[in-house]
Design an enzyme around this catalytic site. Structure first.
Site, PDB file in Angstrom:
ATOM      1  N   CYS A 197      10.552  -8.419  36.466  1.00 58.55           N
ATOM      2  CA  CYS A 197      10.258  -7.002  36.707  1.00 58.55           C
ATOM      3  C   CYS A 197      10.019  -6.202  35.427  1.00 58.55           C
ATOM      4  O   CYS A 197       9.431  -5.125  35.485  1.00 58.55           O
ATOM      5  CB  CYS A 197      11.391  -6.353  37.501  1.00 58.55           C
ATOM      6  SG  CYS A 197      11.629  -7.076  39.137  1.00 58.55           S
ATOM      7  N   HIS A 214       6.769  -1.175  44.019  1.00 52.62           N
ATOM      8  CA  HIS A 214       7.219  -1.957  42.860  1.00 52.62           C
ATOM      9  C   HIS A 214       6.404  -3.247  42.762  1.00 52.62           C
ATOM     10  O   HIS A 214       6.841  -4.291  43.235  1.00 52.62           O
ATOM     11  CB  HIS A 214       8.712  -2.260  43.011  1.00 52.62           C
ATOM     12  CG  HIS A 214       9.305  -3.120  41.947  1.00 52.62           C
ATOM     13  ND1 HIS A 214       8.755  -3.244  40.684  1.00 52.62           N
ATOM     14  CD2 HIS A 214      10.413  -3.925  41.960  1.00 52.62           C
ATOM     15  CE1 HIS A 214       9.513  -4.072  39.971  1.00 52.62           C
ATOM     16  NE2 HIS A 214      10.506  -4.507  40.726  1.00 52.62           N
ATOM     17  N   CYS A 250      16.217  -3.225  36.036  1.00 53.61           N
ATOM     18  CA  CYS A 250      16.930  -4.489  36.142  1.00 53.61           C
ATOM     19  C   CYS A 250      15.899  -5.607  36.264  1.00 53.61           C
ATOM     20  O   CYS A 250      14.734  -5.363  36.571  1.00 53.61           O
ATOM     21  CB  CYS A 250      17.870  -4.484  37.336  1.00 53.61           C
ATOM     22  SG  CYS A 250      17.061  -4.217  38.943  1.00 53.61           S
TER      23      CYS A 250
END
Length: 409
Positions: free
Chosen positions: A95, A365, A395
């Protein structure tokens, strides 16, 4: 002999709208084509720049295979019309891939190895699933209990964070609702216009009457995820999507609290920033949006990966020589409401400064693209609102946190 570092400036920051995966506007669009749109949008923001001065393109992607494999960075750079002298490398920190790409590009400039760099990220969760097409875990992961968290689904890690940091279902749903409210308000106020490059979507279907192909075109200029019709009542009706967390004896501890409504949306999108040295800024008459200040990544136990920013934020601030109170705008990626609230409470983050225009629960996302997309948001927001320091933090799967700090100039 040590060499003095130079500064790296963001002179352009553009992104595509974010589409919902599988059923959204970009469900059939290749991620490298989305990246091409973002690169061309960024180039349009720096009209004086000679593309031949670009040294390299560093692009993040969390699942670099299939339609986003084969070194998507280099392919997209060429398809975007950049000179063949511009290189390309695709990097993966899950991510935080897009944010790490910015850090890597900035560091090349700061140590004097390059004067102009492209950095960004792209991801199609419609065409490449979250774990890739053929996930293959190392069997050693399952031989020791302390490694099992590597194989946990992200939802299970969010449940563990919710349990350990006492984040209630009601608080998660309220946080999710506020994410949508802020995103809708920002869209209505036109606050994303500076960063979004409209993307034309072409769909084709057979025309049985003529025996030809019917072609339809539409221009997408807004993120698809924000919902004006959501409510606490609607969010409260959603069932937990993941298993309930277990106590030390291995027994389920009631119902889970993580739902599709208080989690980030799986999405498709791309973002691109152009970074330049001070010498290049002057040579090409560029107008910097921001200065890249610092970056940090830190590890945490994989089973509570969502808490990663708690370790990365202080490290990035220390490297920048700043206090947390100096931050005016914080883009905290909302992987889950549970982890976002746990991070905010643990770090004492000011809720008014966190995701003022909504976050991933509303906006989406697209994994490896998110760091670049949120960086585009923060550098334009700092300029538009005349604020000084902004941060992007998130995170990262397998237990990491990342944070990058930017300063308006």
């Amino acid at each position: 002999m040590s060499k003095q570092l130079t500064e790296a400036y963001i002179v352009a920051a553009a992104r595509t709208p974010i589409g919902r995966s599988h059923r959204g506007v970009f469900r059939a669009m290749r991620p490298d084509d989305l990246l091409v749109a973002a690169i061309q949008g960024a180039l349009a923001q720096a009209p004086g720049l000679d593309p031949a001065a670009i040294e390299d393109a560093v692009i993040g992607c969390a699942m670099p295979e299939g339609a986003q494999g084969l070194n998507m960075a280099r392919v997209a750079a060429l398809l975007a019309g950049l000179p063949k002298s511009v290189g390309g490398v695709t990097v993966n920190r899950f991510c935080a891939s897009g944010l790490s790409a910015i850090q890597m590009a900035a560091d090349r400039i700061r140590v004097g190895e390059a004067e102009v760099m492209i950095a960004g990220g792209a991801e199609s969760m419609s065409l490449v699933p979250m774990t890739g097409h053929k996930p293959s875990f190392n069997p050693a992961i399952f031989e020791r209990d302390d490694n099992l968290g590597i194989a946990y689904g992200m939802g299970l890690t969010a449940e563990k964070v919710a349990q350990r940091w006492n984040v209630s279902r009601a608080d998660q749903d309220a946080f999710a609702l506020e994410s949508h409210r802020r995103a809708i308000a920002a869209q209505q106020a036109g606050e994303f216009a500076d960063e979004i490059v409209p993307v034309e979507v072409v769909s084709r279907s057979p025309d049985l009457a003529s025996g030809g192909v019917r072609e339809q075109r539409r221009t997408v200029s807004l993120d698809e995820g924000p919902r004006a019709d959501t409510s606490l009542e609607a969010l409260g009706k959603l069932r937990p999507a993941f298993a309930a967390p277990l106590d030390p004896a291995g027994q389920a501890t009631g119902m889970g609290s993580v739902t599709a409504g208080n989690s980030s949306q799986t999405s498709d999108g791309a973002g691109c920033l152009i970074l330049a040295s001070e010498a290049a800024v002057q040579r090409f008459g560029l107008q910097p949006l921001a200065r890249f200040v610092s970056y940090a990544s830190r590890g945490v136990p994989p089973e509570i990966m969502g808490i990663g920013p708690v370790e990365a934020i202080p490290a990035a601030l220390k490297s920048a020589g700043l206090a947390q109170a100096d931050l005016d705008w914080i883009e905290l990626n909302e992987a889950f409401a549970a982890q976002s609230l746990a991070v905010m409470r643990s770090c004492g983050l000011d809720a008014a400064k966190v995701n003022p225009m909504g976050g991933a629960i509303a906006l989406g996302h697209p994994l490896g693209a998110t760091g670049a997309i949120r960086a585009a948001t923060v550098v334009h927001a700092l300029r538009r609102r005349q604020l000084k320091y902004g941060m992007v933090t998130m995170c990262v799967g397998t237990g990491q946190g990342a944070a990058g700090i930017f300063e308006r100039v």
